[in-house]
Design a protein around this motif. Structure first.
Motif, PDB file in Angstrom:
ATOM      1  N   ASN A  84       0.836  -1.190   0.000  1.00 28.16           N
ATOM      2  CA  ASN A  84       0.000   0.000   0.000  1.00 28.16           C
ATOM      3  C   ASN A  84       0.881   1.254   0.000  1.00 28.16           C
ATOM      4  OD1 ASN A  84       0.798   0.549   2.721  1.00 28.16           O
ATOM      5  ND2 ASN A  84      -0.842  -0.798   3.478  1.00 28.16           N
ATOM      6  N   SER A  85       0.259   2.417  -0.013  1.00 26.73           N
ATOM      7  CA  SER A  85       1.013   3.668  -0.143  1.00 26.73           C
ATOM      8  C   SER A  85       1.954   3.888   1.038  1.00 26.73           C
ATOM      9  CB  SER A  85       0.049   4.846  -0.290  1.00 26.73           C
ATOM     10  OG  SER A  85      -0.819   4.929   0.833  1.00 26.73           O
ATOM     11  N   ASP A  86       1.515   3.526   2.251  1.00 24.15           N
ATOM     12  CA  ASP A  86       2.374   3.695   3.423  1.00 24.15           C
ATOM     13  C   ASP A  86       3.595   2.776   3.344  1.00 24.15           C
ATOM     14  OD1 ASP A  86       0.709   5.598   4.497  1.00 24.15           O
ATOM     15  OD2 ASP A  86      -0.391   4.171   5.767  1.00 24.15           O
ATOM     16  N   GLN A  87       3.388   1.558   2.892  1.00 21.53           N
ATOM     17  CA  GLN A  87       4.496   0.619   2.784  1.00 21.53           C
ATOM     18  C   GLN A  87       5.467   1.022   1.686  1.00 21.53           C
ATOM     19  OE1 GLN A  87       2.000  -2.770   2.223  1.00 21.53           O
ATOM     20  NE2 GLN A  87       1.801  -3.208   4.420  1.00 21.53           N
ATOM     21  N   LEU A  88       4.950   1.567   0.592  1.00 22.50           N
ATOM     22  CA  LEU A  88       5.826   2.072  -0.470  1.00 22.50           C
ATOM     23  C   LEU A  88       6.630   3.266   0.025  1.00 22.50           C
ATOM     24  CD1 LEU A  88       3.405   1.821  -3.521  1.00 22.50           C
ATOM     25  CD2 LEU A  88       5.463   0.456  -3.145  1.00 22.50           C
ATOM     26  N   ALA A 112      11.815   5.517   1.878  1.00 24.74           N
ATOM     27  CA  ALA A 112      12.552   6.215   2.927  1.00 24.74           C
ATOM     28  C   ALA A 112      13.758   5.402   3.386  1.00 24.74           C
ATOM     29  CB  ALA A 112      11.626   6.507   4.113  1.00 24.74           C
ATOM     30  N   VAL A 113      13.550   4.085   3.584  1.00 25.83           N
ATOM     31  CA  VAL A 113      14.655   3.211   3.996  1.00 25.83           C
ATOM     32  C   VAL A 113      15.728   3.175   2.915  1.00 25.83           C
ATOM     33  CG1 VAL A 113      15.284   0.819   4.498  1.00 25.83           C
ATOM     34  CG2 VAL A 113      13.237   1.810   5.528  1.00 25.83           C
ATOM     35  N   ARG A 114      15.297   3.093   1.668  1.00 29.24           N
ATOM     36  CA  ARG A 114      16.251   3.046   0.542  1.00 29.24           C
ATOM     37  C   ARG A 114      17.088   4.324   0.488  1.00 29.24           C
ATOM     38  NH1 ARG A 114      13.508   1.439  -4.986  1.00 29.24           N
ATOM     39  NH2 ARG A 114      13.210  -0.469  -3.755  1.00 29.24           N
ATOM     40  N   ASP A 115      16.455   5.468   0.691  1.00 29.50           N
ATOM     41  CA  ASP A 115      17.186   6.733   0.648  1.00 29.50           C
ATOM     42  C   ASP A 115      18.219   6.824   1.769  1.00 29.50           C
ATOM     43  OD1 ASP A 115      15.780   7.548  -1.570  1.00 29.50           O
ATOM     44  OD2 ASP A 115      14.336   8.770  -0.452  1.00 29.50           O
ATOM     45  N   VAL A 116      17.838   6.387   2.960  1.00 25.08           N
ATOM     46  CA  VAL A 116      18.773   6.435   4.090  1.00 25.08           C
ATOM     47  C   VAL A 116      19.974   5.526   3.829  1.00 25.08           C
ATOM     48  CG1 VAL A 116      19.078   5.824   6.518  1.00 25.08           C
ATOM     49  CG2 VAL A 116      17.046   7.089   5.799  1.00 25.08           C
ATOM     50  N   LEU A 117      19.709   4.320   3.367  1.00 26.25           N
ATOM     51  CA  LEU A 117      20.799   3.376   3.136  1.00 26.25           C
ATOM     52  C   LEU A 117      21.706   3.832   1.999  1.00 26.25           C
ATOM     53  CD1 LEU A 117      18.852   0.013   3.565  1.00 26.25           C
ATOM     54  CD2 LEU A 117      20.564   0.977   5.105  1.00 26.25           C
ATOM     55  N   VAL A 143      11.511  -3.511   4.998  1.00 20.10           N
ATOM     56  CA  VAL A 143      12.756  -2.941   5.528  1.00 20.10           C
ATOM     57  C   VAL A 143      13.921  -3.900   5.343  1.00 20.10           C
ATOM     58  CG1 VAL A 143      13.915  -2.104   7.609  1.00 20.10           C
ATOM     59  CG2 VAL A 143      11.533  -1.459   7.157  1.00 20.10           C
ATOM     60  N   LEU A 144      13.697  -5.178   5.631  1.00 23.22           N
ATOM     61  CA  LEU A 144      14.790  -6.142   5.533  1.00 23.22           C
ATOM     62  C   LEU A 144      15.217  -6.382   4.090  1.00 23.22           C
ATOM     63  CD1 LEU A 144      13.799  -8.737   8.282  1.00 23.22           C
ATOM     64  CD2 LEU A 144      15.575  -6.980   8.370  1.00 23.22           C
ATOM     65  N   GLU A 145      14.287  -6.280   3.143  1.00 18.04           N
ATOM     66  CA  GLU A 145      14.692  -6.406   1.744  1.00 18.04           C
ATOM     67  C   GLU A 145      15.650  -5.278   1.361  1.00 18.04           C
ATOM     68  OE1 GLU A 145      12.996  -6.404  -2.854  1.00 18.04           O
ATOM     69  OE2 GLU A 145      11.561  -6.499  -1.193  1.00 18.04           O
ATOM     70  N   GLU A 146      15.351  -4.071   1.790  1.00 12.17           N
ATOM     71  CA  GLU A 146      16.229  -2.947   1.458  1.00 12.17           C
ATOM     72  C   GLU A 146      17.589  -3.082   2.148  1.00 12.17           C
ATOM     73  OE1 GLU A 146      15.644  -0.740  -0.856  1.00 12.17           O
ATOM     74  OE2 GLU A 146      13.762  -1.828  -1.218  1.00 12.17           O
ATOM     75  N   CYS A 147      17.600  -3.582   3.378  1.00 18.32           N
ATOM     76  CA  CYS A 147      18.878  -3.793   4.070  1.00 18.32           C
ATOM     77  C   CYS A 147      19.694  -4.882   3.372  1.00 18.32           C
ATOM     78  CB  CYS A 147      18.633  -4.177   5.532  1.00 18.32           C
ATOM     79  SG  CYS A 147      18.027  -2.808   6.553  1.00 18.32           S
ATOM     80  N   GLY A 148      19.029  -5.921   2.883  1.00 24.49           N
ATOM     81  CA  GLY A 148      19.729  -6.946   2.133  1.00 24.49           C
ATOM     82  C   GLY A 148      20.306  -6.408   0.847  1.00 24.49           C
ATOM     83  N   ALA A 149      19.550  -5.568   0.153  1.00 28.97           N
ATOM     84  CA  ALA A 149      20.026  -4.976  -1.091  1.00 28.97           C
ATOM     85  C   ALA A 149      21.253  -4.113  -0.859  1.00 28.97           C
ATOM     86  CB  ALA A 149      18.913  -4.159  -1.741  1.00 28.97           C
ATOM     87  N   ALA A 150      21.307  -3.450   0.290  1.00 28.91           N
ATOM     88  CA  ALA A 150      22.444  -2.593   0.618  1.00 28.91           C
ATOM     89  C   ALA A 150      23.565  -3.369   1.300  1.00 28.91           C
ATOM     90  CB  ALA A 150      21.989  -1.452   1.527  1.00 28.91           C
ATOM     91  N   ILE A 151      23.372  -4.689   1.488  1.00 24.99           N
ATOM     92  CA  ILE A 151      24.294  -5.537   2.263  1.00 24.99           C
ATOM     93  C   ILE A 151      24.785  -4.793   3.506  1.00 24.99           C
ATOM     94  CG2 ILE A 151      25.017  -7.304   0.613  1.00 24.99           C
ATOM     95  CD1 ILE A 151      27.284  -5.531  -0.273  1.00 24.99           C
TER      96      ILE A 151
END
Length: 354
Positions: free
Chosen positions: A6-10, A15-20, A67-75
């Protein structure tokens, strides 16, 4: 059942992607291979941003997976998976809110569920006369952890147990495939801080969320490794042509794309099922196990293909690709490798489950 974000999850994902992207470039994982304290500054940022609050009951499995998918992508070389995905995931629904609150506040925790020689997770400990005893292997981020969460046979059923790392919890140093996410074996002979009985479904009720969490991390690794390979294939030229135009490369990358999307779909479907109160423990475990198996295969395959696409460059220490290989290998074995998980799912489907 709607498994789309949904929009909140997107917004959370972006936001997580930008921080990482700013706080966790690949250099961070490189540095963490040789600097055992490199993770601390990033962890402080993560805690300050409230990501560890995913351990609390206010957030669902889909937000955890995002969140964990983005952390995995950023290793990202931080113990977020072991704390909020594995340890807190195993404690969901147990009523141990005080422990979950400490993890949500930034205390590092981990999950010990692998008995020596076992390919699938289970209950490696025994609880007798108020004493927790046993041995577990390949415990992720144990050298960094303050709390150890494990599953134990109490004689009349299974319990989730929490022990403080230190007295009675002894780590055995060992080599990790990915030193940025160190693993170690542990011997436990301690009085637990807290225990809670598991539901009638037993161990599998505690393992579904950790399996989905590990799958989300692996999907991130797979997607990022594929992206790196595709970008290199578009820019690297041989014989006057981008190497991505060669059949051997473009077919491999297309297969990788299918594997990533299959794993991502299974992972978010499993997360959605975990958040559905009508889903039974057996169905939740099966969905989570299939997601973890698919994600493990996708991550390992995409990382290997990325090395092949980069050629000699991908063999060097200075390049980032080996970071994805290390992370994929180590996380794919966590909570059961794909072959063991598929075998267990098939056994149950064929009527072999007791």
């Amino acid at each position: 059942m709607d498994v789309g974000l949904n929009s909140d999850q997107l917004s959370l994902r972006d936001a997580v992607r930008d921080v990482l992207r700013t706080e966790c470039p690949p250099d961070a994982a490189h540095q963490a291979l040789t600097d055992p304290d490199r993770w601390r500054s990033l962890w402080k940022t993560v805690v300050g941003l409230g990501w560890t609050e995913l351990a609390a009951g206010d957030y669902g499995p889909v937000e955890l997976a995002v969140v964990l998918e983005e952390c995995g992508a950023a290793i990202a070389p931080i113990p977020l998976l072991s704390s909020v995905g594995l340890a807190a995931g195993a404690l969901r629904g147990t009523g141990l809110d005080s422990v979950l609150a400490e993890i949500a506040g930034g205390a590092v925790a981990t999950l010990a569920v692998h008995s020596p020689g076992a390919r699938l997770p289970g209950a490696p400990m025994a609880l007798h006369n108020g004493r927790l005893r046993g041995r577990a292997v390949a415990v992720p981020n144990l050298p960094r952890a303050e709390f150890l969460v494990t599953l134990a046979d109490a004689g009349d059923g299974f319990v989730a147990a929490v022990a403080r790392c230190g007295d009675g919890v002894t780590a055995a140093a060992g080599e990790s495939t990915d030193p940025a996410q160190p693993v170690a074996d542990v011997d436990v002979d301690a009085e637990p801080l807290a225990t809670a009985p598991l539901s009638s479904a037993g161990v599998e009720s505690a393992l579904a969320t950790p399996l989905v969490a590990a799958a989300a991390d692996l999907v991130g690794v797979a997607g990022a490794a594929l992206h790196r390979a595709v970008e290199h294939a578009k820019t690297r030229r041989q014989f006057g042509t981008p190497i991505g135009a060669f059949q051997g490369i473009k077919h491999a990358l297309a297969d990788n794309y299918v594997a990533v999307e299959r794993a991502r779909s299974l992972t978010y479907a499993a997360a959605a099922r975990l958040g559905d109160p009508d889903t039974g423990p057996a169905d939740a475990w099966t969905a989570a196990a299939l997601a973890k198996a698919a994600a493990g295969d996708a991550a390992v395959t995409c990382a290997r293909t990325a090395v092949q696409v980069h050629g000699a460059l991908g063999q060097t220490w200075e390049h980032d690709i080996h970071l994805y290989v290390r992370h994929a290998w180590q996380c794919a074995a966590m909570l059961g490798d794909s072959r063991a998980l598929y075998h267990e799912v098939g056994r149950r489907f064929a009527g072999g489950a007791e």
